[in-house]
Every structure is written in structure tokens, then in C-alpha cells.
Write an enzyme that holds these catalytic residues in place. Structure first.
Site, mmCIF file in Angstrom:
data_model
loop_
_atom_site.group_PDB
_atom_site.id
_atom_site.type_symbol
_atom_site.label_atom_id
_atom_site.label_comp_id
_atom_site.label_asym_id
_atom_site.label_seq_id
_atom_site.Cartn_x
_atom_site.Cartn_y
_atom_site.Cartn_z
ATOM 1 N N ARG A 33 85.843 44.956 36.663
ATOM 2 C CA ARG A 33 86.412 45.020 35.319
ATOM 3 C C ARG A 33 86.078 46.308 34.587
ATOM 4 N NH1 ARG A 33 85.908 39.902 31.381
ATOM 5 N NH2 ARG A 33 87.132 39.039 33.079
ATOM 6 N N HIS A 79 96.393 40.419 38.203
ATOM 7 C CA HIS A 79 95.327 40.493 37.194
ATOM 8 C C HIS A 79 95.444 39.334 36.196
ATOM 9 C CE1 HIS A 79 92.121 42.932 35.404
ATOM 10 N NE2 HIS A 79 92.610 42.617 34.216
ATOM 11 N N TYR A 123 108.628 45.189 22.353
ATOM 12 C CA TYR A 123 109.413 46.247 21.711
ATOM 13 C C TYR A 123 109.328 47.581 22.463
ATOM 14 C CZ TYR A 123 109.385 43.021 17.743
ATOM 15 O OH TYR A 123 109.526 41.930 16.943
#
Length: 812
Positions: A33, A79, A123
Site C-alpha cells: 500500500r 484493487h 465528471y
């Protein structure tokens, strides 16, 4: 009654619980990570995002795709840790103020240096950048190790091939359990140069490496103060550098001073910074009370935040206070920790480069083995096909006589001693491949494949060849993605100086040149004199200059163009470059320049215009004589000559005494004209006719001659000669003239490709239609009479497109 179960109680010491619970958790956070791998410089989430985008085919040549699609694909396949963490990592890779070199090309609102949040993933859109493809290049050629994804349904790469040192270029930051990393970004070109230097000399000293990799290069620019702390950081992996904003002082209205912020330290929020300056002023911290107003004037052109100072206040103490109380000066704690050999390690600069070089050698070796196996398999198939086409009648007979495909395959194997794959390839052979041309192609392909196998086998067997390949491919990336440093390195805080308009600027001497690509560049005189200015087989059009002038930082350069315009440029407005660099197009320096407009003549001007006259020559044979004072126009861009439609200026000269004017046309006509009747005209006049041209003919050369020297001529068919100018009688202006070359009648459509005048030998460079460049001394061309067709200068090449003078002399 049913027997009641007693609850089970597990008795464990806290030491065992911590070991069995905390250690696996911390190991997962460290390895999967928070920390990047030294090989590709990526954390798992970043690697999975790039690989997902590659799998989706969202490459730079394809349209943008919705970020939500990318995030969803990455989360569903590789993931499973939440969409916000994936989108946050993707956004950072698309922010030019966060990354040394962006790996994601974002389309939409991806946040700002003011701390504005990016728009929601539904968006925005994104795709890979070209540089990201270099991290992924050759991933399909067994170059990296693969592991199962979280649900064992797909395979994902443990690391990417990483064809450039991404850990250095983009840096990394992350907090794990008991560990953290904070690696600053570096310049791509410097990082690659450092890797190449390490390959050349694995025992290179850190001091020598730091001459190449000078220090961090932050995307927001500013100043980096390194010194001994930076040496310590590169040596041990832990240290710090000081970052300072780039400022300058301007003169404002009413004799007020303006402190202008041009660049910020890395990761400093501009909006919060300006707010902190305002707060410090309101708290009346010493000299900061001298600040009257703070405005943010940043726009698409770049950053500009203005701090207005009271009339009688000195801005220098205010700047010192701002450095003390605000983030205009901050530090970057370097902690270079990355995963190497399967565990987190703190590494110095040379350690990181060493790991990277070894990994790249492994990538090249694995790729070469993959390509070698594929080439051997192709060779095996081609050997079978070549046997078949050489014995095609017998092959067809065997196939026709066989009862089934499997029987045909076995019969072919027995008859020609083929493998099963070879026999199947023969059965799959299309009839169109049996033509003579296709048979030749098969044999040629087999020869090429065998040559490739020889080369690949040599690479597999040689560590030196593997390293040479790593160097060559790194050099290609450096050339394709070259970008100068953004941050300026300083050794100590005493070297940090804020320039002011009131400071007396040192006068610098420059050389300004226009090359054969019609690009302009500026370089320091010392760099020009140090450069190797000689044409070699590796030289390019960048080094062939049509005009070279000397100018200082106070002078302006008058640039006259082929379209009859004049542009006045401040010498320092021309981008700096090197002798071998390509420079920039005129339109980049002068936005109002027209398409196809190029510089044909330059003149440096200080306070007063030069004395004397200018002579303008056009392709249609027009000549204009004008006084220099006509060009003392206030405007920075103006018309210098009136041109007819389709005509253009081919040359401009200072008028010299006791000269005649030589015209040479494309068709080989020549006129040595008396200049006495050419009138002096105004700036926007069109001039007078110099030579009478036949239909379809153009002037290739017009210039002043003094009766000595020779005219150099080269035809597009490769014939050349020199003609003594004394053989060409002086005539009145506007005549047809005489032939200066008699083209061979067998070569229809022959014309002159290059004409010039020579009194002292120089080099000419011929450009052939296949863009091959070849240089010759004018002395190597024989002197012939006017009617001679010339002697061959080179045989067996394409036709000559143009000729250029290899010029390395400053004209003024």
C-alpha cells in the site's frame, strides 16, 4: 435436555496477539500500500491504475475515457480498497504541480495549486501520457513477474518494466506502519544521464554523480538550497533541503514597490500562503505592516501573486520576514525508503540507481529471450514453408492424394521430415503465396529472421551488449521527452537573491542564429566559441545556419523575413539553446508572424540605426535600395518592402561600394548588372526590376560582386562547377542576361539547386530528396567556362533538393 456448550476462551499473551495481528497488518501496509518499489517507482495502487488503463486501451492516441470507468475497472479487477483511494491516486498522477512527469493525462478539473478539490470522477476523463507508455513498454514480452489478483481470477504484474527511472523522476511519499518515505522528484534528463553514467562506471563517486544529478527538481520550480544536507541525503537516504519561492521586485504606481511571486515551493498551497501573509500583516509582525495589499493575478499564462508595499518601505526586509513567518521558505525532509529485494530499505542515490540498472538489465535480458524464442519458432515455420514452395508440385500431389487433413499432415511429415507445426503451416498456406515474388519474400524473411536470431543470441550471451541496449533505449527516451530543469539549485541561503527592476543588470553577450530549419536560437558567446562547429556525418540542419549575429542583452535584433516584414526583438526574448539544438520557430517568439514566414536577414541595433543603405532582392528579380533610417519605426512589427502576390524576399544585404549585382536564375541564366541606376526608395516601396525573367523562371541567387571570385553552381542532377565572375560582362539592368550553365540535353527538367558567390573557400551542404546531407568544400568544385554543364559531384543518389552554406561566422 440438549447439552449446553460452554464458551471457549483462548488465552494468549499480548506479545503473541501483537505478533499474529499487528505484524501481518504492518507488513501488508508496507509492501502492498504505502511504499513504492525501487524498480518502477510505483505504489501498488498506481501500478494497478496504469495497468488497468493499458488493458482498457486508453493510450495517448485514443479519446479520453471517463475516470469512473477507469476507477471501476481497477477496483473490480485489481484493487478492492475503495474508489476514493484509487481516484485520489489517479488525480495526483495527472497534476503537473504534483508530479515531476505526469503519467495520466487528465481532462477536466483535476484540482489546482490553490488546494481546489478535483471534480467527482463521473465528471472527469483521463488517458495515459506518452511517458507512461515507457513504464509499460514490453510488458507483454515476459519482462516482469506476475501474480494472481485478489480473487485469483486474473494475473497482474508485480512491477512494470519501468523503462526510465521513475522513482527519481516522480519521487514518492507515503506513511506505513513504523515507516515512511519522502523522495523528491528529479529532472528526467538528469536522472537518465545519471543512470547512463553509472552504467559506464559502476564505481562512480557520489560527488561525480551530483555533477550530473544536481539535486531535486520540483514541478513548481522555485529555488532549492542543498549544500551539505543534500550530500548527506544522497549518501545515507536521509536529510533535508530548503525550498524557497521565486520572487522579483517591480516598480508600481506612485513610486510603490511590488513583490511578485512567480514560483512556489513544492506542495505549498497558494491560497493558504496568501492568507497567511495577510494574517501576519494583521498581527503586525514587524516590517510586515508595510504591506498594503495582496492580489492573486495568476492566469493561464502562469503564476503571479503581487504583494504591494507602502511607498517609503524597503521591500527587502519584508521579504526576509515573509521567509521567516510564511511558507515562502519551507523545507523538504528527504527520506528515501523503497521496497528492494522484497523488503523496505533506506537507500542513497547510488543505491537506487544500482538497483534500477540491474533491474533494467534483467528486463532487457527477459525481453531478448522472449524475442529469441519467438524468432526461433518463426524460423522453424519458415524453414518448412520454404521446403514446401521449393517442392510445391510434390506437396500438392501428396495433399490431393490424402484422404483427410490429418493424413495429409502425416504424409508431409514423413516425406520431408517436418514437425507437426511445419506441416500444419504448409496446409494453412494460401495459394497467393506461391507466386515468384512471395517465394522470394519467404526466403528473404527467413534470412532476416536468422540474422535476428544471431543478434539476439549475442545479446543473451553478453552482459555488455545488454547494458549497451539499456543505455541506447534510455538515450532515446531522454531525446524524446527532454525538458529543462524547473528548480534552480543553490549551495547556501546566501546565494538566494531577489532581483529588482532597480538593480543594474549585467550586460551579457549572446550569439543569435537562424538555422536551416528556419528556427531561431540564442546562446552565450562563450558557449558558441566552445561548441564544435564543424560538419560531420552526424550533423543536422540544426547546425547549418543562414544567419549568425552577435548581440548583447541591451540590444534589439531587427529580423527581416521572406514575406517582407520586419520584427524587432529584444535579444533576451529569444529562447536560449545550444549550437546543436533545433531552436524555436519564429511564430513562437513573434505570435503575429504568418505561417511559412522565415527570417532571411538579421541586424542588431543598440541606440542608433546603422548608416548606409539596405538592398532587398526578391525571387521575381526585383531589387530595392532603401536607407537604414527608413526602418526607425516605433512599432515592433512593420512592413519592410511591398511584394507582389506570389513573390518573396530571398536575400537582403548592406550596400557596398564599387560592386555590380549578379543575378542567377533557376534555369541557368545570369546577369551581371550595373547598379548605378537603382534609385533610393522608401520603406514600403516595391523596388525596380533587376532581370528580365522567362515564364516559369525564378531568381535563385542575387548578390553584390566586386569582379573577383567565382560563382558556385550545383544542378539538381548533381553536376557542379565554379565560373570566374570576370568571364561575365557587366550589362545594364533589366536584361535577360547570358547562360551561365548549359544543361545536358538528355536530362530533361534539370535546373539549378544551389548558387552562391565565393572569394574565400567555405563548405556547402547539399540536401538530397531522401534528406541525406553531404558537405563539400567550394575548392573541391572545378572551375569551368560558362557553357560547361559541370562535373558530377556525387553518383548514385537521389536528386538534390537544395544547397546550404555551412556558416559558423558572425556577420556583425
Amino acid at each position: 435436555m440438549a447439552e449446553q456448550k460452554t464458551p471457549s476462551i483462548i488465552a494468549k499473551t499480548m506479545e503473541d496477539v501483537m505478533h499474529e495481528s499487528m505484524m501481518p497488518y504492518s507488513e501488508f501496509v508496507i509492501l502492498d500500500r504505502a511504499l513504492p518499489r525501487v524498480e518502477d517507482g510505483l505504489k501498488p495502487v498506481q501500478r494497478r491504475i496504469l495497468y488497468s488503463m493499458s488493458e482498457l486501451g486508453i493510450t495517448p492516441d485514443k479519446p479520453y475515457r471517463k475516470s469512473a470507468r477507469i476507477v471501476g475497472d481497477c477496483m473490480g479487477k485489481f484493487h478492492p480498497h475503495g474508489d476514493s483511494s484509487i481516484y485520489g491516486a489517479m488525480v495526483r498522477m495527472a497534476q503537473p504541480f504534483s508530479m515531476g512527469a505526469c503519467l495520466v493525462d487528465g481532462h477536466g478539473n483535476f484540482g489546482s495549486v490553490d488546494g481546489d478539490s478535483p471534480a467527482a470522477m463521473r465528471y472527469t476523463e483521463a488517458r495515459l501520457t506518452p511517458l507512461a507508455l515507457e513504464l509499460l513498454r514490453d510488458i507483454d514480452k515476459n519482462t516482469v513477474k506476475w501474480s494472481c489478483n485478489f480473487d485469483d481470477t486474473l494475473m497482474e504484474p508485480d512491477m512494470l518494466p519501468g523503462r526510465f527511472p521513475n522513482l527519481l523522476v516522480n519521487g514518492a511519499s507515503g506513511i506505513a506502519v513504523g515507516l515512511s518515505t519522502n523522495i523528491p522528484p528529479h529532472n528526467l534528463m538528469e536522472s537518465i544521464d545519471g543512470v547512463i553514467a553509472y552504467i559506464d562506471n559502476p564505481r562512480i563517486k557520489l560527488s561525480d554523480m551530483m555533477k550530473i544529478i544536481k539535486g531535486p527538481d520540483f514541478p513548481t520550480g522555485g529555488f532549492v538550497i542543498g549544500g551539505e544536507e543534500l550530500v548527506k541525503a544522497y549518501e545515507t537516504g536521509k536529510g533535508k533541503v530548503i525550498m524557497r519561492a521565486k520572487l522579483h521586485i517591480e516598480n508600481g504606481d506612485n513610486d510603490k514597490k511590488l513583490i511578485v511571486i512567480d514560483e512556489l515551493p513544492y506542495q505549498v498551497n497558494k491560497a493558504q500562503l496568501l492568507e497567511s501573509i495577510l494574517k501576519a500583516r494583521e498581527e503586525k509582525k514587524g516590517v510586515l505592516t508595510g504591506i498594503t495589499e495582496i492580489t492573486d493575478e495568476s492566469d493561464r499564462g502562469g503564476m503571479r501573486a503581487v504583494i504591494k508595499v507602502k511607498r517609503d518601505n524597503d521591500p527587502k526586509p519584508i521579504i526576509d520576514a515573509l521567509m521567516k513567518y510564511t511558507n515562502l521558505s519551507t523545507s523538504f525532509a528527504i527520506n528515501m525508503v523503497a521496497i528492494a529485494d522484497g523488503k523496505p530499505q533506506q537507500m542513497g542515490l547510488l543505491d537506487i540507481i544500482a538497483y534500477y540498472v540491474n533491474y533494467q538489465r534483467e528486463v532487457v535480458l527477459r525481453r531478448t529471450r522472449y524475442e529469441l524464442d519467438a524468432a526461433k519458432e518463426r524460423e522453424h515455420i519458415l524453414e518448412g514453408l520454404v521446403i514446401a514452395v521449393r517442392n510445391i508440385d510434390e506437396v500438392i500431389k501428396i495433399i490431393k492424394a490424402s484422404a483427410s487433413t490429418s493424413e495429409a499432415r502425416e504424409n508431409l511429415r514423413k516425406r520431408f521430415d517436418l514437425s507437426e507445426r511445419q506441416a500444419q503451416a504448409i496446409l494453412d498456406l494460401r495459394l497467393a503465396r506461391l507466386t515468384h515474388l512471395e517465394v522470394y519474400k519467404l526466403e528473404k524473411e527467413l534470412a532476416d529472421v536468422r540474422a535476428l536470431i544471431t543478434r539476439l543470441t549475442a545479446i543473451v550471451a553478453s552482459r555488455k551488449l545488454q547494458m549497451d541496449l539499456v543505455k541506447a533505449e534510455l538515450a532515446q527516451i531522454r531525446k524524446a521527452y527532454r525538458e529543462n530543469r524547473k528548480s534552480v539549485m543553490l549551495k547556501a541561503t546566501a546565494d538566494y537573491v531577489v532581483p529588482s527592476e532597480d538593480d543594474e543588470k549585467p550586460v551579457e553577450d549572446y550569439i543569435i542564429a537562424v538555422n536551416a530549419n528556419n528556427n531561431i536560437k540564442r546562446m552565450f558567446v562563450k558557449n558558441f566559441t566552445m561548441a564544435t562547429k564543424d560538419f560531420t556525418e552526424n550533423s543536422s540542419r540544426n547546425e547549418i545556419c543562414s544567419a549568425i549575429v552577435k548581440a548583447n542583452s541591451l540590444e534589439r535584433v531587427y529580423c527581416f523575413t521572406n514575406l517582407g516584414n520586419c520584427y524587432k526583438l529584444d535579444s533576451e526574448s529569444i529562447p536560449e539553446g545550444k549550437w546543436r539544438e533545433k531552436g524555436v520557430p519564429l511564430k513562437k517568439v513573434v505570435p503575429e508572424a504568418l505561417d511559412g514566414e522565415r527570417i532571411v536577414f538579421m541586424q542588431t541595433v543598440a541606440d542608433n540605426l546603422p548608416k548606409g543603405n539596405l538592398l532587398f532582392y526578391t525571387r521575381a528579380g526585383m531589387v530595392k535600395r532603401s536607407e537604414w533610417k527608413e526602418y526607425g519605426v516605433v512599432k515592433s512589427a512593420f512592413a519592410a518592402i511591398k511584394l507582389k502576390e506570389g513573390d518573396e524576399v530571398i536575400a537582403i544585404e548592406h550596400e557596398r561600394k564599387n560592386c555590380t549585382l549578379m543575378f542567377v536564375t533557376k534555369s541557368g541564366m545570369c546577369l551581371n548588372a550595373d547598379m548605378s541606376d537603382i534609385p533610393v526608395q522608401g520603406r514600403i516601396a516595391a523596388g525596380v526590376k533587376g532581370i528580365q525573367l522567362s515564364d516559369g523562371d525564378d531568381c535563385l541567387f542575387i548578390g553584390q560582386i566586386n569582379g573577383d571570385g567565382e560563382v558556385v553552381l550545383v544542378s539538381d542532377r548533381g553536376y557542379s562547377k565554379r565560373v570566374l565572375v570576370s568571364q561575365i560582362d557587366v550589362m545594364a539592368r533589366y536584361r535577360k542576361g547570358v547562360k551561365i550553365v548549359d544543361f545536358n540535353k538528355k536530362d530533361n527538367g534539370t535546373s539549378l539547386a544551389f548558387v552562391s558567390y565565393v572569394t574565400e573557400p567555405y563548405k556547402i551542404v547539399l540536401v538530397f530528396e531522401d534528406d541525406y546531407l553531404s558537405s563539400y568544400s567550394t575548392e573541391a568544385l572545378s572551375i569551368e567556362n560558362r557553357t560547361h554543364s559541370g562535373r558530377p559531384i556525387i553518383k548514385g543518389r537521389a536528386r538534390i533538393k537544395e544547397g546550404l552554406i555551412y556558416n559558423d561566422k558572425v556577420t556583425n
